[in-house]
Design a protein around this motif. Structure first.
Motif, PDB file in Angstrom:
ATOM      1  N   UNK A   9       0.834  -1.186   0.000  1.00  0.00           N
ATOM      2  CA  UNK A   9       0.000   0.000   0.000  1.00  0.00           C
ATOM      3  C   UNK A   9       0.870   1.237   0.000  1.00  0.00           C
ATOM      4  N   UNK A  10       0.375   2.290  -0.597  1.00  0.00           N
ATOM      5  CA  UNK A  10       1.069   3.576  -0.603  1.00  0.00           C
ATOM      6  C   UNK A  10       0.123   4.619  -0.054  1.00  0.00           C
ATOM      7  N   UNK A  11       0.678   5.668   0.543  1.00  0.00           N
ATOM      8  CA  UNK A  11      -0.162   6.724   1.060  1.00  0.00           C
ATOM      9  C   UNK A  11      -0.445   7.711  -0.062  1.00  0.00           C
ATOM     10  N   UNK A  17      -4.543   7.640   4.744  1.00  0.00           N
ATOM     11  CA  UNK A  17      -5.009   6.280   4.558  1.00  0.00           C
ATOM     12  C   UNK A  17      -4.296   5.626   3.379  1.00  0.00           C
ATOM     13  N   UNK A  18      -3.677   4.456   3.620  1.00  0.00           N
ATOM     14  CA  UNK A  18      -3.021   3.776   2.511  1.00  0.00           C
ATOM     15  C   UNK A  18      -4.020   3.327   1.450  1.00  0.00           C
ATOM     16  N   UNK A  19      -3.601   3.427   0.192  1.00  0.00           N
ATOM     17  CA  UNK A  19      -4.419   2.962  -0.924  1.00  0.00           C
ATOM     18  C   UNK A  19      -3.678   1.825  -1.618  1.00  0.00           C
ATOM     19  N   UNK A  20      -4.320   0.672  -1.846  1.00  0.00           N
ATOM     20  CA  UNK A  20      -3.640  -0.439  -2.487  1.00  0.00           C
ATOM     21  C   UNK A  20      -3.165  -0.073  -3.887  1.00  0.00           C
ATOM     22  N   UNK A  21      -1.974  -0.539  -4.243  1.00  0.00           N
ATOM     23  CA  UNK A  21      -1.435  -0.232  -5.566  1.00  0.00           C
ATOM     24  C   UNK A  21      -0.702  -1.437  -6.146  1.00  0.00           C
ATOM     25  N   UNK A  22      -1.295  -2.574  -6.121  1.00  0.00           N
ATOM     26  CA  UNK A  22      -0.793  -3.801  -6.735  1.00  0.00           C
ATOM     27  C   UNK A  22       0.722  -3.946  -6.703  1.00  0.00           C
ATOM     28  N   UNK A  23       1.316  -3.754  -5.521  1.00  0.00           N
ATOM     29  CA  UNK A  23       2.721  -4.069  -5.324  1.00  0.00           C
ATOM     30  C   UNK A  23       3.715  -3.036  -5.794  1.00  0.00           C
ATOM     31  N   UNK A  24       3.287  -1.939  -6.367  1.00  0.00           N
ATOM     32  CA  UNK A  24       4.211  -0.888  -6.814  1.00  0.00           C
ATOM     33  C   UNK A  24       3.951   0.363  -6.002  1.00  0.00           C
ATOM     34  N   UNK A  25       5.030   0.957  -5.513  1.00  0.00           N
ATOM     35  CA  UNK A  25       4.895   2.113  -4.656  1.00  0.00           C
ATOM     36  C   UNK A  25       5.416   3.356  -5.359  1.00  0.00           C
ATOM     37  N   UNK A  26       4.692   4.475  -5.209  1.00  0.00           N
ATOM     38  CA  UNK A  26       5.068   5.722  -5.881  1.00  0.00           C
ATOM     39  C   UNK A  26       5.639   6.768  -4.946  1.00  0.00           C
ATOM     40  N   UNK A  27       5.297   6.756  -3.679  1.00  0.00           N
ATOM     41  CA  UNK A  27       5.816   7.738  -2.740  1.00  0.00           C
ATOM     42  C   UNK A  27       4.777   8.762  -2.338  1.00  0.00           C
ATOM     43  N   UNK A  28       5.065   9.458  -1.238  1.00  0.00           N
ATOM     44  CA  UNK A  28       4.182  10.469  -0.675  1.00  0.00           C
ATOM     45  C   UNK A  28       5.034  11.674  -0.295  1.00  0.00           C
ATOM     46  N   UNK A  90       8.290  -2.146  12.669  1.00  0.00           N
ATOM     47  CA  UNK A  90       7.053  -2.243  11.898  1.00  0.00           C
ATOM     48  C   UNK A  90       7.160  -1.688  10.489  1.00  0.00           C
ATOM     49  N   UNK A  91       8.007  -0.678  10.289  1.00  0.00           N
ATOM     50  CA  UNK A  91       7.919   0.104   9.069  1.00  0.00           C
ATOM     51  C   UNK A  91       9.289   0.649   8.675  1.00  0.00           C
ATOM     52  N   UNK A  92       9.610   0.542   7.386  1.00  0.00           N
ATOM     53  CA  UNK A  92      10.770   1.210   6.809  1.00  0.00           C
ATOM     54  C   UNK A  92      10.220   2.288   5.883  1.00  0.00           C
ATOM     55  N   UNK A  93      10.737   3.512   6.029  1.00  0.00           N
ATOM     56  CA  UNK A  93      10.283   4.631   5.204  1.00  0.00           C
ATOM     57  C   UNK A  93      11.516   5.205   4.501  1.00  0.00           C
ATOM     58  N   UNK A  94      11.452   5.255   3.171  1.00  0.00           N
ATOM     59  CA  UNK A  94      12.590   5.671   2.359  1.00  0.00           C
ATOM     60  C   UNK A  94      12.165   6.861   1.507  1.00  0.00           C
ATOM     61  N   UNK A  95      13.018   7.900   1.464  1.00  0.00           N
ATOM     62  CA  UNK A  95      12.731   9.041   0.594  1.00  0.00           C
ATOM     63  C   UNK A  95      13.584   8.918  -0.663  1.00  0.00           C
ATOM     64  N   UNK A  96      12.916   8.834  -1.804  1.00  0.00           N
ATOM     65  CA  UNK A  96      13.571   8.791  -3.114  1.00  0.00           C
ATOM     66  C   UNK A  96      12.836   9.756  -4.039  1.00  0.00           C
ATOM     67  N   UNK A  97      13.538  10.240  -5.081  1.00  0.00           N
ATOM     68  CA  UNK A  97      12.946  11.264  -5.934  1.00  0.00           C
ATOM     69  C   UNK A  97      13.330  11.041  -7.395  1.00  0.00           C
ATOM     70  N   UNK A  98      12.449  10.400  -8.137  1.00  0.00           N
ATOM     71  CA  UNK A  98      12.719  10.107  -9.542  1.00  0.00           C
ATOM     72  C   UNK A  98      12.876  11.381 -10.375  1.00  0.00           C
ATOM     73  N   UNK A 123      12.624 -10.480   3.775  1.00  0.00           N
ATOM     74  CA  UNK A 123      11.256 -10.420   4.282  1.00  0.00           C
ATOM     75  C   UNK A 123      10.333  -9.647   3.351  1.00  0.00           C
ATOM     76  N   UNK A 124      10.900  -8.777   2.503  1.00  0.00           N
ATOM     77  CA  UNK A 124      10.097  -8.027   1.534  1.00  0.00           C
ATOM     78  C   UNK A 124      10.930  -7.726   0.296  1.00  0.00           C
ATOM     79  N   UNK A 125      10.269  -7.744  -0.855  1.00  0.00           N
ATOM     80  CA  UNK A 125      10.826  -7.215  -2.099  1.00  0.00           C
ATOM     81  C   UNK A 125       9.758  -6.284  -2.651  1.00  0.00           C
ATOM     82  N   UNK A 126      10.173  -5.054  -2.981  1.00  0.00           N
ATOM     83  CA  UNK A 126       9.208  -4.030  -3.377  1.00  0.00           C
ATOM     84  C   UNK A 126       9.650  -3.369  -4.674  1.00  0.00           C
ATOM     85  N   UNK A 127       8.713  -3.220  -5.610  1.00  0.00           N
ATOM     86  CA  UNK A 127       8.943  -2.469  -6.838  1.00  0.00           C
ATOM     87  C   UNK A 127       8.541  -1.023  -6.605  1.00  0.00           C
ATOM     88  N   UNK A 128       9.361  -0.095  -7.085  1.00  0.00           N
ATOM     89  CA  UNK A 128       9.079   1.336  -6.966  1.00  0.00           C
ATOM     90  C   UNK A 128       8.830   1.887  -8.362  1.00  0.00           C
TER      91      UNK A 128
END
Length: 180
Positions: A9-11, A17-28, A90-98, A123-128
């Motif tokens: 989920x991505x915010x 509120x997180x919105x589901x995004x089929x395994x790809x995260x865009x950032x907030x 519980x949570x890893x939060x990463x700031x990246x900027x395409x 424990x996790x693999x995530x596509x950005x």
């Protein structure tokens, strides 16, 4: 994508509120976490696999979105976070900027946990997907009762970058766990 069968989920900007995004995260654009969580990595030992001069591990922790860690050389590009005692995370939060970093921006990351380098387990693999902002990665498992992990160490591995980039830019990393 390998995420233990769980949908990420991505915010959505402007909401908490997180919105589901089929395994790809865009950032907030804004860093927002629940009030019952606190940043856990302030006293951890941080190390990286490589860096360009002036763009080392301190750039990941300086609370500035204008600085960044830049890897230097062949992959893997690793960030290692070692804690003095076993912690609940519980949570890893990463700031990246395409938009700013283009081919230096991670497109796929892996998060591993363990007691040390000898027994890290993915424990996790995530596509950005061209992320701009804070990317939230939950460390919970597929069982809804598993809201956190217990670990001495986390490792974040940048598996690939956008546009087949070689080196990577990560601007900030925060690790959150429950308040006592």
């Amino acid at each position: 994508m390998e995420s233990d069968g769980e949908e990420e989920a991505a915010v959505t900007p402007g909401t908490a509120t997180p919105a589901p995004v089929s395994g790809r995260l865009k950032g907030c654009p804004e860093l927002s976490v629940d009030s019952d969580m606190r940043e856990m990595a302030k006293t951890a030992a941080w190390s990286i696999s490589s860096s360009k001069p002036g763009n080392g591990v301190s750039s990941l922790r300086d609370d500035s979105l204008d600085t960044y860690w830049q890897s230097d050389g062949a992959q893997p590009h690793l960030v290692n976070i070692q804690f003095q005692k076993k912690l609940q995370l519980q949570l890893v939060v990463i700031y990246v900027d395409f938009k700013l970093d283009e081919s230096y921006t991670p497109s796929k990351i892996s998060i591993r946990a363990g007691d040390g380098f000898h027994n890290l387990k993915e424990i996790k693999t995530v596509d950005l997907l061209k992320p701009v902002g804070w990317v939230h990665v939950s460390l919970s498992g597929t069982d809804p009762r598993e809201t956190f992990i217990h670990t001495f160490m986390l490792q974040i591995d940048v598996l690939t970058n956008h546009l087949n980039g070689r080196d990577t830019h990560v601007r900030q990393i925060k690790i959150y766990g429950p308040r006592p």
